[in-house]
Design an enzyme around this catalytic site. Structure first.
Site: not given
Lengths: 302, 302
Positions: B14, B206, B239
């Site tokens: 991620d 998470h 993001c």
């Protein structure tokens, strides 16, 4: 939905006192007005300390004189001694905040006196402030750790709490001056402080987000009976012991946490984000707060 | 002192998948070894997704092949479909992580299928992984909010939890994909998930720190029975919905919170801070983590 805590915005005091940029008096006054417009009901606007020691606070009188006092907003100042209280009273503050550091070494370096002497002086200031009809807070500095001594014994914190309560402090504020605290410290100090003061004394916390524990600490404090939290717009507030570190927990990020977390603050998040933009321009750098970068939710993107 | 939670470091998955900088395969391999040296026991090292969709993960096979597998460390990969599982099994991962997004709109945009279809496919993957002797996790994405739909109904999250549990998932991970969650959501979802799965299924969270709620959420998750938390060194992980926003909660900041908070992780904070320095150089920018700026405590300054 329960009612959330009161937020004391300390941007103009703790926020600016360690910044290298000196913000002009007129901008400080304008900023205090922005805070009131955003719904902030307690504004710590200045510190009445010696201007040679804290140049950023040299205009404390002018700031307090210039602010457009809004009905229902309490304007506060930090004081460390009787001379500071005299100046604060002359400036017609609504409340004062006296700091006593639990770490003796920090107290000697920061205020040039022992914790015991500082506690005694604070008691006298509280009594004088109360006699003058001013709301009086005692903040216990370095309550979660000291850059010189390391761990701080909770007993040292609670001795100050006991003395402040006996002197008539209407509010106790426990401050993580250097941003090292973690939630178990918060719950322990909150519970023990409340046991000393009883329910009628305000319980306030002052957190820095230096090590990313500030918001977890704030949330924990509320779960343990705190009614008031300090924060600064943008999360400003440098730390002389860690030059690259971040400052206070940010007002806008705290409002997001509390409003979305079911403890509504009554503050206007968009107005705070706009104020954060103003502060970014005044200081000429990106600030630690995250809401201005990420946007609120829901409704931020899509 | 209790034993703290397990940390799954997701830096290489991620953390890197949304960064604009493509980190060379050799550096990823070296970084995985740094993580193991720092005491990390679960490393999510790659994502077996289509390389055209996530170019940063195109070298997933090479990363898994190159890592020096350390005894006692579990190397994981994210998969979204059967093709991904085939690749993960060929790469000899120790565990897989299948993502199902609770928001139907997000699921369609992210995985080109409905939440219902994704749930069915995940169940099949879990069954195949279990048959192959691989530890299998289902991560529920957008469990705390969706950038397109706004609020996400906890019932939608719990439907996925129920299906994943029925399919044999050994661990459920609830993911705040876009960093909008707050503690009351965490406690509600933790309690209800545990009620579905019982005590023998792992409960993992998470969190992203996009709006400075990540560490408060992490602390709350542990208080509500979570045993495992995701984090990334430096707090990396961009993001796409908020380009200036910060990423995952940072491994080094989480370790500070937990170790000092009485939930020891067994990780080496100084080694993590050094790894964070490496990642800073690989990405060529300052990272969101605060411990590398502020230093640990006690013993940081003085």
């Amino acid at each position: 939905m329960t009612t959330g805590p009161t937020i004391v915005d300390v941007s103009l005091r703790d926020g600016l006192q360690n910044e290298s940029v000196l913000v002009p008096t007129a901008d400080k006054i304008r900023f205090a007005d922005l805070l009131a417009d955003a719904g902030v009901r307690r504004i710590e606007a200045a510190s009445f300390v010696h201007p040679k020691l804290v140049p950023a606070m040299a205009d404390a009188e002018a700031v307090l004189a210039g602010i457009h006092r809004v009905e229902g907003v309490s304007y506060s100042a930090l004081v460390l001694n009787d001379r500071g209280l005299d100046r604060a009273l002359d400036a017609a503050v609504d409340e004062i905040n006296v700091v006593v550091c639990a770490s003796d070494t920090f107290s000697r370096r920061n205020q040039n006196m022992s914790t015991a002497d500082s506690t005694r002086i604070a008691a006298g200031i509280i009594e004088r402030a109360r006699a003058a009809g001013i709301f009086a807070t005692v903040t216990v500095g370095t309550a979660f750790g000291c850059p010189f001594e390391g761990e701080v014994d909770p007993a040292a914190v609670l001795r100050i709490v006991t003395a402040a309560h006996a002197a008539g402090a209407q509010e106790i504020c426990l401050a993580d001056t250097i941003g090292v605290g973690v939630p178990p410290q918060v719950s322990l100090l909150a519970d023990r402080t409340r046991a000393i003061t009883g329910p009628d004394t305000g319980l306030r916390f002052h957190f820095h987000n230096t090590r990313n524990t500030g918001y977890a600490n704030a949330w924990t404090a509320l779960a343990h009976g705190a009614d008031t939290l300090d924060s600064s717009v943008g999360g400003i507030g440098g730390c002389p012991f860690a030059p690259r570190a971040t400052g206070n927990i940010a007002t806008e990020d705290l409002v997001y946490l509390l409003d979305r977390g079911g403890q509504p603050t009554g503050l206007d998040l968009e107005a705070l984000i706009a104020a954060s933009g103003e502060m970014t321009m005044l200081l000429g750098k990106e600030l630690p707060a995250l809401l201005p970068r990420a946007g609120g939710f829901p409704g931020a993107v899509g």
